[in-house]
Design an enzyme around this catalytic site. Structure first.
Site, PDB file in Angstrom:
ATOM      1  CD  GLU A 192      38.571  41.542  45.949  1.00 49.26           C
ATOM      2  OE1 GLU A 192      39.426  42.438  46.109  1.00 49.26           O
ATOM      3  OE2 GLU A 192      37.379  41.674  46.307  1.00 49.26           O
ATOM      4  CG  ASN A 216      35.314  44.346  41.316  1.00 44.60           C
ATOM      5  OD1 ASN A 216      34.592  45.166  41.890  1.00 44.60           O
ATOM      6  ND2 ASN A 216      36.386  44.692  40.634  1.00 44.60           N
ATOM      7  CG  MET A 265      35.483  51.411  44.041  1.00 47.84           C
ATOM      8  SD  MET A 265      35.267  53.078  44.698  1.00 47.84           S
ATOM      9  CE  MET A 265      33.756  52.808  45.630  1.00 47.84           C
ATOM     10  CB  THR A 276      36.998  58.508  35.949  1.00 43.65           C
ATOM     11  OG1 THR A 276      35.664  58.239  36.376  1.00 43.65           O
ATOM     12  CG2 THR A 276      36.934  59.377  34.721  1.00 43.65           C
ATOM     13  CG  HIS A 314      37.437  60.595  45.539  1.00 38.76           C
ATOM     14  ND1 HIS A 314      37.574  61.744  44.792  1.00 38.76           N
ATOM     15  CD2 HIS A 314      37.384  59.574  44.656  1.00 38.76           C
ATOM     16  CE1 HIS A 314      37.590  61.436  43.498  1.00 38.76           C
ATOM     17  NE2 HIS A 314      37.470  60.129  43.388  1.00 38.76           N
ATOM     18  CG  ASN A 363      41.382  56.335  48.310  1.00 36.05           C
ATOM     19  OD1 ASN A 363      42.476  56.353  47.754  1.00 36.05           O
ATOM     20  ND2 ASN A 363      40.255  56.070  47.672  1.00 36.05           N
ATOM     21  CB  THR A 405      43.449  56.251  42.941  1.00 33.75           C
ATOM     22  OG1 THR A 405      42.045  56.280  43.198  1.00 33.75           O
ATOM     23  CG2 THR A 405      43.905  54.808  42.838  1.00 33.75           C
TER      24      THR A 405
HETATM   25  P1  FAD Z   1      39.469  49.299  46.151  1.00 30.85           P
HETATM   26  O1  FAD Z   1      39.761  49.522  44.728  1.00 30.85           O
HETATM   27  O2  FAD Z   1      38.161  49.698  46.675  1.00 30.85           O
HETATM   28  O3  FAD Z   1      39.713  47.742  46.455  1.00 30.85           O
HETATM   29  C1  FAD Z   1      39.491  47.192  47.725  1.00 30.85           C
HETATM   30  C2  FAD Z   1      39.198  45.717  47.549  1.00 30.85           C
HETATM   31  O4  FAD Z   1      39.232  45.063  48.828  1.00 30.85           O
HETATM   32  C3  FAD Z   1      37.809  45.444  46.976  1.00 30.85           C
HETATM   33  O5  FAD Z   1      37.921  44.675  45.805  1.00 30.85           O
HETATM   34  C4  FAD Z   1      37.103  44.669  48.088  1.00 30.85           C
HETATM   35  O6  FAD Z   1      36.213  43.690  47.604  1.00 30.85           O
HETATM   36  C5  FAD Z   1      38.263  44.041  48.840  1.00 30.85           C
HETATM   37  N1  FAD Z   1      37.928  43.701  50.228  1.00 30.85           N
HETATM   38  C6  FAD Z   1      37.301  44.475  51.137  1.00 30.85           C
HETATM   39  N2  FAD Z   1      37.190  43.824  52.306  1.00 30.85           N
HETATM   40  C7  FAD Z   1      37.762  42.609  52.143  1.00 30.85           C
HETATM   41  C8  FAD Z   1      37.956  41.489  53.010  1.00 30.85           C
HETATM   42  N3  FAD Z   1      37.583  41.523  54.301  1.00 30.85           N
HETATM   43  N4  FAD Z   1      38.554  40.377  52.509  1.00 30.85           N
HETATM   44  C9  FAD Z   1      38.970  40.338  51.211  1.00 30.85           C
HETATM   45  N5  FAD Z   1      38.812  41.388  50.355  1.00 30.85           N
HETATM   46  C10 FAD Z   1      38.223  42.508  50.820  1.00 30.85           C
HETATM   47  N6  FAD Z   1      39.765  57.624  41.941  1.00 30.85           N
HETATM   48  C11 FAD Z   1      40.661  58.461  41.376  1.00 30.85           C
HETATM   49  O7  FAD Z   1      41.728  58.709  41.947  1.00 30.85           O
HETATM   50  N7  FAD Z   1      40.413  59.048  40.172  1.00 30.85           N
HETATM   51  C12 FAD Z   1      39.249  58.843  39.505  1.00 30.85           C
HETATM   52  O8  FAD Z   1      39.059  59.374  38.411  1.00 30.85           O
HETATM   53  C13 FAD Z   1      38.282  57.981  40.087  1.00 30.85           C
HETATM   54  N8  FAD Z   1      37.104  57.768  39.469  1.00 30.85           N
HETATM   55  C14 FAD Z   1      36.239  56.852  39.973  1.00 30.85           C
HETATM   56  C15 FAD Z   1      35.064  56.577  39.264  1.00 30.85           C
HETATM   57  C16 FAD Z   1      34.198  55.577  39.701  1.00 30.85           C
HETATM   58  C17 FAD Z   1      32.949  55.303  38.927  1.00 30.85           C
HETATM   59  C18 FAD Z   1      34.527  54.823  40.865  1.00 30.85           C
HETATM   60  C19 FAD Z   1      33.637  53.694  41.327  1.00 30.85           C
HETATM   61  C20 FAD Z   1      35.676  55.128  41.602  1.00 30.85           C
HETATM   62  C21 FAD Z   1      36.539  56.146  41.173  1.00 30.85           C
HETATM   63  N9  FAD Z   1      37.712  56.468  41.859  1.00 30.85           N
HETATM   64  C22 FAD Z   1      38.598  57.354  41.320  1.00 30.85           C
HETATM   65  C23 FAD Z   1      38.070  55.836  43.139  1.00 30.85           C
HETATM   66  C24 FAD Z   1      39.097  54.711  42.935  1.00 30.85           C
HETATM   67  O9  FAD Z   1      38.526  53.679  42.201  1.00 30.85           O
HETATM   68  C25 FAD Z   1      39.565  54.234  44.307  1.00 30.85           C
HETATM   69  O10 FAD Z   1      40.208  55.322  44.941  1.00 30.85           O
HETATM   70  C26 FAD Z   1      40.570  53.088  44.233  1.00 30.85           C
HETATM   71  O11 FAD Z   1      40.038  51.976  43.560  1.00 30.85           O
HETATM   72  C27 FAD Z   1      41.000  52.681  45.650  1.00 30.85           C
HETATM   73  O12 FAD Z   1      41.870  51.584  45.560  1.00 30.85           O
HETATM   74  P2  FAD Z   1      42.024  50.551  46.757  1.00 30.85           P
HETATM   75  O13 FAD Z   1      42.912  49.465  46.275  1.00 30.85           O
HETATM   76  O14 FAD Z   1      42.440  51.260  47.982  1.00 30.85           O
HETATM   77  O15 FAD Z   1      40.548  50.024  47.075  1.00 30.85           O
END
Ligand code: FAD
Length: 515
Positions: free
Chosen positions: A41, A123, A127, A132, A446, A480, A492
């Site tokens: 990460e 982090n 996200m 939410t 999204h 996504n 998500t």
């Molecule tokens: P992420 O959670 O974005 O995690 C990806 C991780 O990969 C990050 O930590 C990033 O640092 C890491 N990364 C990237 N590149 C590299 C690299 N080269 N090497 C190492 N690490 C790397 N979604 C919903 O479905 N419902 C909701 O109600 C909703 N509300 C939201 C409200 C807010 C305020 C926010 C900010 C987002 C919201 N979302 C919601 C969106 C949701 O948070 C994301 O869809 C979800 O976190 C995606 O998960 P993920 O694991 O695919 O990616």
């Protein structure tokens, strides 16, 4: 800073620790005990347990610090306000949410709409430490038609995220809000697409406190107790190593020391969000024609309303709350997407008014309601994130160039959503403000389609039904970006469901190779 041990060789290397990367770690920990798994990460570890939602951090300053530390290579100043309601009704063209950072350059090309709101988090927990938690199931054309087991996968996603549809059933006026919404909207809807409580990734604790599911909940005890699992924060994966059509490992930069490590792996999962997953594939020379294309976000319109004729809440409902962010009055209602009304509506009872009220006008908790309507994008191959061969971003990765346009159909569906929002607002009470606000593209957070899944390798998809990248054995994409349909609902849950199928596929392959 301390030097750390990077493994030389693992079975599965996972890039990114958000909910989707965490889902791979969880399912593999459950199904493949003994498999060595490492998650890298780029962002820092915020708090314990790893991946915890920042809203569960009770101390205000600690929470604000955790949000700042999630904001990538150039975090905002420490004294920037982090109140999550701030700017909600602001027409500022580039709304930024606490815990996220905007794409610094490349978010708009001349003559195009671009994605002014495009944002990311960096982090442990991604996200998912800031979200939410709305977890609706996709419906009608949002569903992925070529996945016969989609419902079972969604149910598994709900288990991993600990989704609860009834956590706020006792919120003041929630039942009345749903009655008014239902009277206005349900007449023509199928039974499973009627107004209801929003499924939320939240837990009501024994003491009444509400906590949000972050990646910590997805990891679960089984991952935390897995001696063969490791999580390495502040570690940037700069390349997926590919030899003769097979993923063989990752190249990782330790951001604490600057040292580079090569970690061999039998499978690599890139769960680095819908912008950085295609970035890493591109940087690794994995460039199928659909990579970065069909980029879509969900045009979002918001409005606020004050409930009419609800009287006063019961006195026990209006106790002063010392932790307003953690114990909201919020009921959250769901207006499901249908093909006939192709929007997803989320109706939240707010703790405070998003628009200024007269100083002596203190609303009864639960009576201020925020409406958020998301549209499904008219998918275009030309909407895409491209990467620059010479310029780099704040991490030294290929800089992004977003190409993005709203079509005639998009403008029509945004106009229709605005109509519906106003109709719904009138049904609920007295609108706060003259008309709804449509956010600039990207504000939904999204982003989808950039590593989309397809039934066959026909050039319009990046991966197959198990999320394995076409033509690269052992390389999986997650997040996504994998969603191939134009969804309007929060993505998500769907992405985590797709991650479950991918993790099972890896588990099957590792187990077969043992035999
Ligand atoms: P992420 O959670 O974005 O995690 C990806 C991780 O990969 C990050 O930590 C990033 O640092 C890491 N990364 C990237 N590149 C590299 C690299 N080269 N090497 C190492 N690490 C790397 N979604 C919903 O479905 N419902 C909701 O109600 C909703 N509300 C939201 C409200 C807010 C305020 C926010 C900010 C987002 C919201 N979302 C919601 C969106 C949701 O948070 C994301 O869809 C979800 O976190 C995606 O998960 P993920 O694991 O695919 O990616």
């Amino acid at each position: 800073s301390m030097s750390r041990t990077f493994p030389d060789r693992v079975d599965v290397a996972i890039v990114g620790s958000g909910p989707c990367g965490a889902a791979y770690a969880r399912v593999l920990s459950e199904q493949c005990p003994g498999a060595r798994i490492a998650t890298f990460e780029v962002g820092p570890l915020l708090a314990d347990p790893p991946g915890v939602h920042v809203k569960n951090i009770v101390d205000d300053e600690e929470r604000a610090r955790a949000q700042r530390r999630s904001e990538g290579p150039q975090p905002l100043a420490d004294d920037t306000p982090t109140d999550t309601m701030e700017g909600y009704a602001d027409a500022a063209p580039r709304l930024v949410r606490p815990g996220t950072f905007l794409l610094p350059t490349g978010w708009q090309q001349p003559g195009e709409d671009g994605l002014p709101g495009a944002a990311m988090s960096a982090n442990v927990g991604g996200m998912g430490a800031h979200w939410t938690g709305a977890c609706p199931r996709p419906g009608d054309s949002e569903r992925i038609g070529f996945l016969p087991d989609l419902d079972e996968l969604l149910a598994e996603g709900e288990r991993l995220l600990a989704v609860d549809t009834h956590a706020f059933d006792d919120a003041p006026f929630a039942a009345e809000v749903r009655k008014r919404l239902g009277d206005a909207l349900d007449a023509t809807r199928a039974e499973d697409r009627r107004v209801g409580p929003m499924p939320l990734a939240v837990q009501r604790q024994a003491d009444g406190r509400v906590t949000w599911s972050g990646a910590d909940v997805v990891f679960g005890d089984v991952t935390r107790a897995n001696p063969d699992f490791s999580l390495v924060p502040e570690a940037l994966v700069t390349e997926v190593l590919v030899t003769e059509g097979r993923a063989t490992g990752v190249r990782v930069r330790d951001l604490q020391t600057g040292e580079e490590h090569v970690v061999s792996a039998r499978a690599v999962v890139v769960a680095a969000d819908a912008l950085r997953t295609p970035q890493l594939l591109w940087a690794s020379g994995v460039r199928p024609p659909a990579l970065g294309r069909y980029l879509n976000d969900q045009p979002q319109t918001v409005f606020a309303v004050r409930l009419r004729d609800v009287g006063h809440a019961r006195t026990e409902d209006v106790d002063p709350r010392d932790e307003p962010e953690i114990v909201p009055q919020s009921g959250v209602s769901w207006v499901p997407f249908t093909d006939a009304e192709p929007f997803h509506g989320q109706v939240m009872q707010l703790d405070a008014s998003p628009v200024p009220l007269a100083a002596d006008d203190v609303p009864t908790p639960g009576t201020i309601v925020g409406l958020g309507w998301f549209c499904a994008k008219d998918l275009q191959e030309s909407d895409r994130v491209d990467f620059d061969a010479t310029e780099v971003d704040g991490y030294g990765m290929p800089a992004m160039r977003v190409h993005y346009r709203l079509t005639e159909r998009d403008h029509a569906s945004i106009a229709a959503a605005r109509e519906t929002v106003q109709q719904v607002a009138r049904a609920l009470g007295d609108p706060l403000g003259d008309e709804p606000l449509t956010f600039p593209p990207g504000a939904s957070l999204h982003y989808q389609g950039t590593t989309r899944m397809g039934a066959t390798d026909d050039g319009t998809s990046v991966c197959g039904p198990t999320s394995q990248v076409w033509g690269v054995d052992g390389l999986y994409v997650a997040g996504n970006g994998v969603i191939p349909t134009a969804t309007a609902c929060n993505p998500t849950l769907t992405s985590v469901a797709l991650a479950v199928a991918g993790a099972r596929d890896i588990a099957r392959t590792l187990t077969e190779e043992e035999k």
